[in-house]
Design an enzyme around this catalytic site. Structure first.
Site, PDB file in Angstrom:
ATOM      1  N   TYR A 181       0.801  -1.239   0.150  1.00 61.46           N
ATOM      2  CA  TYR A 181       0.160   0.063   0.002  1.00 61.46           C
ATOM      3  C   TYR A 181       1.027   1.159   0.050  1.00 61.46           C
ATOM      4  CZ  TYR A 181      -4.260   2.537   1.031  1.00 61.46           C
ATOM      5  OH  TYR A 181      -5.527   3.366   0.994  1.00 61.46           O
ATOM      6  N   TYR A 219     -10.652   5.166  -7.665  1.00 60.03           N
ATOM      7  CA  TYR A 219     -10.392   5.042  -6.186  1.00 60.03           C
ATOM      8  C   TYR A 219      -9.792   3.513  -5.755  1.00 60.03           C
ATOM      9  CZ  TYR A 219     -14.585   2.928  -5.387  1.00 60.03           C
ATOM     10  OH  TYR A 219     -15.740   2.050  -5.335  1.00 60.03           O
ATOM     11  N   ASP A 244     -21.017 -10.914 -12.189  1.00 58.26           N
ATOM     12  CA  ASP A 244     -21.840 -12.061 -12.281  1.00 58.26           C
ATOM     13  C   ASP A 244     -21.580 -13.078 -11.086  1.00 58.26           C
ATOM     14  OD1 ASP A 244     -24.104 -13.534 -12.977  1.00 58.26           O
ATOM     15  OD2 ASP A 244     -23.274 -14.231 -15.138  1.00 58.26           O
TER      16      ASP A 244
HETATM   17  N1  LIG Z   1      -9.268   5.779  -2.613  1.00 53.70           N
HETATM   18  C1  LIG Z   1      -9.512   5.737  -1.448  1.00 53.70           C
HETATM   19  O1  LIG Z   1      -9.675   6.841  -0.898  1.00 53.70           O
HETATM   20  C2  LIG Z   1     -10.311   4.650  -0.979  1.00 53.70           C
HETATM   21  C3  LIG Z   1     -11.244   4.450   0.112  1.00 53.70           C
HETATM   22  C4  LIG Z   1     -11.967   3.560   0.278  1.00 53.70           C
HETATM   23  C5  LIG Z   1     -11.917   2.344  -0.300  1.00 53.70           C
HETATM   24  N2  LIG Z   1     -10.777   2.342  -1.545  1.00 53.70           N
HETATM   25  C6  LIG Z   1     -10.675   1.236  -2.178  1.00 53.70           C
HETATM   26  O2  LIG Z   1     -11.730   0.655  -2.943  1.00 53.70           O
HETATM   27  C7  LIG Z   1     -11.782  -0.601  -2.925  1.00 53.70           C
HETATM   28  C8  LIG Z   1     -13.102  -1.092  -2.217  1.00 53.70           C
HETATM   29  O3  LIG Z   1     -13.149  -1.029  -0.811  1.00 53.70           O
HETATM   30  P1  LIG Z   1     -14.258  -1.404   0.075  1.00 53.70           P
HETATM   31  O4  LIG Z   1     -13.796  -1.393   1.251  1.00 53.70           O
HETATM   32  O5  LIG Z   1     -15.386  -0.837  -0.291  1.00 53.70           O
HETATM   33  O6  LIG Z   1     -14.153  -2.959  -0.201  1.00 53.70           O
HETATM   34  P2  LIG Z   1     -15.038  -4.196  -0.010  1.00 53.70           P
HETATM   35  O7  LIG Z   1     -16.298  -3.930   0.667  1.00 53.70           O
HETATM   36  O8  LIG Z   1     -14.278  -5.172   0.565  1.00 53.70           O
HETATM   37  O9  LIG Z   1     -15.696  -4.840  -1.316  1.00 53.70           O
HETATM   38  C9  LIG Z   1     -14.586  -5.272  -2.386  1.00 53.70           C
HETATM   39  C10 LIG Z   1     -15.130  -4.948  -3.794  1.00 53.70           C
HETATM   40  O10 LIG Z   1     -14.275  -5.495  -4.668  1.00 53.70           O
HETATM   41  C11 LIG Z   1     -15.067  -6.293  -5.535  1.00 53.70           C
HETATM   42  N3  LIG Z   1     -13.719  -7.082  -6.131  1.00 53.70           N
HETATM   43  C12 LIG Z   1     -12.896  -8.002  -5.539  1.00 53.70           C
HETATM   44  N4  LIG Z   1     -12.232  -8.469  -6.568  1.00 53.70           N
HETATM   45  C13 LIG Z   1     -12.400  -8.119  -7.721  1.00 53.70           C
HETATM   46  C14 LIG Z   1     -11.972  -8.328  -9.264  1.00 53.70           C
HETATM   47  N5  LIG Z   1     -11.003  -9.034  -9.235  1.00 53.70           N
HETATM   48  N6  LIG Z   1     -12.802  -7.525 -10.166  1.00 53.70           N
HETATM   49  C15 LIG Z   1     -13.662  -6.832  -9.954  1.00 53.70           C
HETATM   50  N7  LIG Z   1     -14.105  -6.728  -8.545  1.00 53.70           N
HETATM   51  C16 LIG Z   1     -13.624  -7.017  -7.568  1.00 53.70           C
HETATM   52  C17 LIG Z   1     -15.851  -7.302  -4.860  1.00 53.70           C
HETATM   53  O11 LIG Z   1     -16.816  -7.534  -5.547  1.00 53.70           O
HETATM   54  P3  LIG Z   1     -17.264  -9.302  -5.673  1.00 53.70           P
HETATM   55  O12 LIG Z   1     -18.586  -9.456  -4.712  1.00 53.70           O
HETATM   56  O13 LIG Z   1     -17.766  -9.547  -6.945  1.00 53.70           O
HETATM   57  O14 LIG Z   1     -16.085  -9.948  -5.156  1.00 53.70           O
HETATM   58  C18 LIG Z   1     -16.472  -6.054  -4.134  1.00 53.70           C
HETATM   59  O15 LIG Z   1     -17.370  -5.390  -4.574  1.00 53.70           O
HETATM   60  C19 LIG Z   1     -10.528  -1.203  -2.204  1.00 53.70           C
HETATM   61  O16 LIG Z   1      -9.593  -1.142  -3.375  1.00 53.70           O
HETATM   62  C20 LIG Z   1     -10.332  -0.096  -1.376  1.00 53.70           C
HETATM   63  O17 LIG Z   1      -8.741  -0.264  -1.164  1.00 53.70           O
HETATM   64  C21 LIG Z   1     -10.215   3.160  -1.738  1.00 53.70           C
END
Ligand SMILES: NC(=O)c1ccc[n+]([C@@H]2O[C@H](COP(=O)([O-])OP(=O)(O)OC[C@H]3O[C@@H](n4cnc5c(N)ncnc54)[C@H](OP(=O)(O)O)[C@@H]3O)[C@@H](O)[C@H]2O)c1
Length: 361
Positions: free
Chosen positions: A80, A271, A203
């Site tokens: 990270y 993001y 899906d």
């Molecule tokens: N930039 C920022 O400030 C910020 C802030 C918050 C979060 N984030 C980032 O946003 C992302 C989501 O965070 P979160 O806490 O919301 O995550 P989360 O609730 O754990 O959800 C993860 C998501 O990623 C999807 N996913 C996992 N592997 C994937 C792949 N290979 N291809 C497509 N989709 C995939 C999952 O879908 P499935 O159900 O299909 O597995 C699920 O929708 C992370 O990368 C996190 O680091 C960034």
């Protein structure tokens, strides 16, 4: 604190047990510690730790609940953009109850609930002494799971909906990984703003169940990645305007397809990079539509507000108001006791789980 968790889960009148109803803190604080970077299952250990000195500006916090977010996993893996000095306690988000404050502490008192003001605090633990300026006080009526998951994903969703395009009722936003924690917050916050959401998910065998869940949350349209690429998308845009904003959590083909659907001069904000593939922009989208490619990182936004804390507290107040009005709920969660952390860590890294793993202390 299991009693507190059970009492608070139903939201409803948003009751919180009084400070005196809390179980006594364990004699020795315990924490999920990693001494080197690597796979979380290999490097995380549940250890007894000394509680730091309270001193004048210290705040003894008993942690109540803390989620496992993808960035927590990436920090442990060492991949990270923000890494803690080692050894480190895992976790960056969560909610705790103030037990005791140092003599110079003015903004907090025993019984208050607090969330981290920034990343890097190490929240996967039972107790800690933090300094006052690292903590934010929450209003007294926010349910436990909302509080534990407030400081990262809803804030990210709120900023991305507010800071890149001027959106109003009737406008639309498209997002991938719409079932993620951020995605669920986007659906609800956009709904409260009168903005239509087009939600892209992968899906899966029980697709309809997830579609129903997101629809119940307020999603206007839920489509799969495959549908995103089909000509039938034209039918959808007879019902809803093309999006001015795309929120990209995935990268790769998914991001490229969202770019193709953006309005003229629209913006795509990246993001997350869950597919671990770069964003490829079609030349036509750049030349003929002049789309903008932007990025967002909540940690940087918070750093940028270091001298403007009112903006951060104002955003938290706005989100708490949405929670009170029933317009913003916690993401779908699975609560797991800290001692069973291996189960929670494993589940958090599996695809298609659709539930945030929450460690309860
Ligand atoms: N930039 C920022 O400030 C910020 C802030 C918050 C979060 N984030 C980032 O946003 C992302 C989501 O965070 P979160 O806490 O919301 O995550 P989360 O609730 O754990 O959800 C993860 C998501 O990623 C999807 N996913 C996992 N592997 C994937 C792949 N290979 N291809 C497509 N989709 C995939 C999952 O879908 P499935 O159900 O299909 O597995 C699920 O929708 C992370 O990368 C996190 O680091 C960034």
């Amino acid at each position: 604190m299991r009693l507190g968790v059970g009492l608070l889960r139903g939201a409803g009148p948003l009751l919180r047990p009084a400070a005196s109803a809390s179980a006594p803190a364990p004699a020795r604080p315990r924490a999920l510690v990693y001494e080197r970077h690597g796979e979380p299952a290999d490097v995380l250990q549940l250890k007894d730790l000394e509680l730091g000195e309270l001193g004048g500006s210290g705040v003894h916090v008993k942690m109540l609940a803390a989620p496992i977010n993808p960035s927590d996993i990436n920090m442990i893996q060492g991949t990270y953009a923000l890494l803690s000095d080692l050894p480190a306690v895992g976790g960056n988000e969560g909610v705790g109850e103030v037990i005791e404050v140092g003599s110079h502490v003015t903004s907090l008192k025993p019984g208050d609930w607090v969330i981290p003001g920034d990343a890097g605090l190490g929240t996967w633990r039972t107790d800690a002494v933090f300094t006052e300026e690292k903590l934010m006080k929450l209003p007294g009526d926010i349910p436990l799971l909302c509080a534990a998951t407030l400081s990262v994903n809803p804030c990210t969703a709120y900023r991305m909906l507010s800071d890149f395009e001027t959106l109003g009722p009737g406008d639309s936003v498209i997002q991938n990984a719409a079932n993620s924690g951020v995605g669920q917050a986007v659906i609800q916050i956009a709904g409260a703003m009168g903005i239509k959401t087009i939600n892209v998910i992968r899906d899966r065998p029980d697709l309809q169940k997830l579609v129903d869940r997101l629809t119940a949350l307020g999603a206007d349209y839920v489509i799969t990645e495959e549908m995103l690429r089909k000509p039938e998308m034209k039918e959808l845009f007879k019902k809803v305007p093309k999006p001015r904003l795309a929120l990209n959590c995935v990268g790769g083909k998914s991001a490229t397809e969202m770019l193709r659907l953006l309005q003229h001069k629209g913006t795509m904000v990246t993001y997350g990079g869950m597919a671990k593939q770069p964003v490829t922009a079609p030349v036509s989208a750049l030349i003929f539509k002049d789309v903008k490619l932007r990025g967002f990182w909540m940690t940087q936004w918070k750093k940028d507000q270091a001298h403007n804390k009112d903006r951060l507290t104002g955003m938290i107040q706005t989100l708490c108001d949405l929670i009170r009005k029933g317009q913003l709920s916690a993401p779908a969660c699975t609560e797991i006791p800290l001692k069973d952390y291996q189960i929670a860590i494993e589940a958090s890294m599996k695809p298609f789980i659709s539930a945030k793993q929450i460690l309860v202390m």
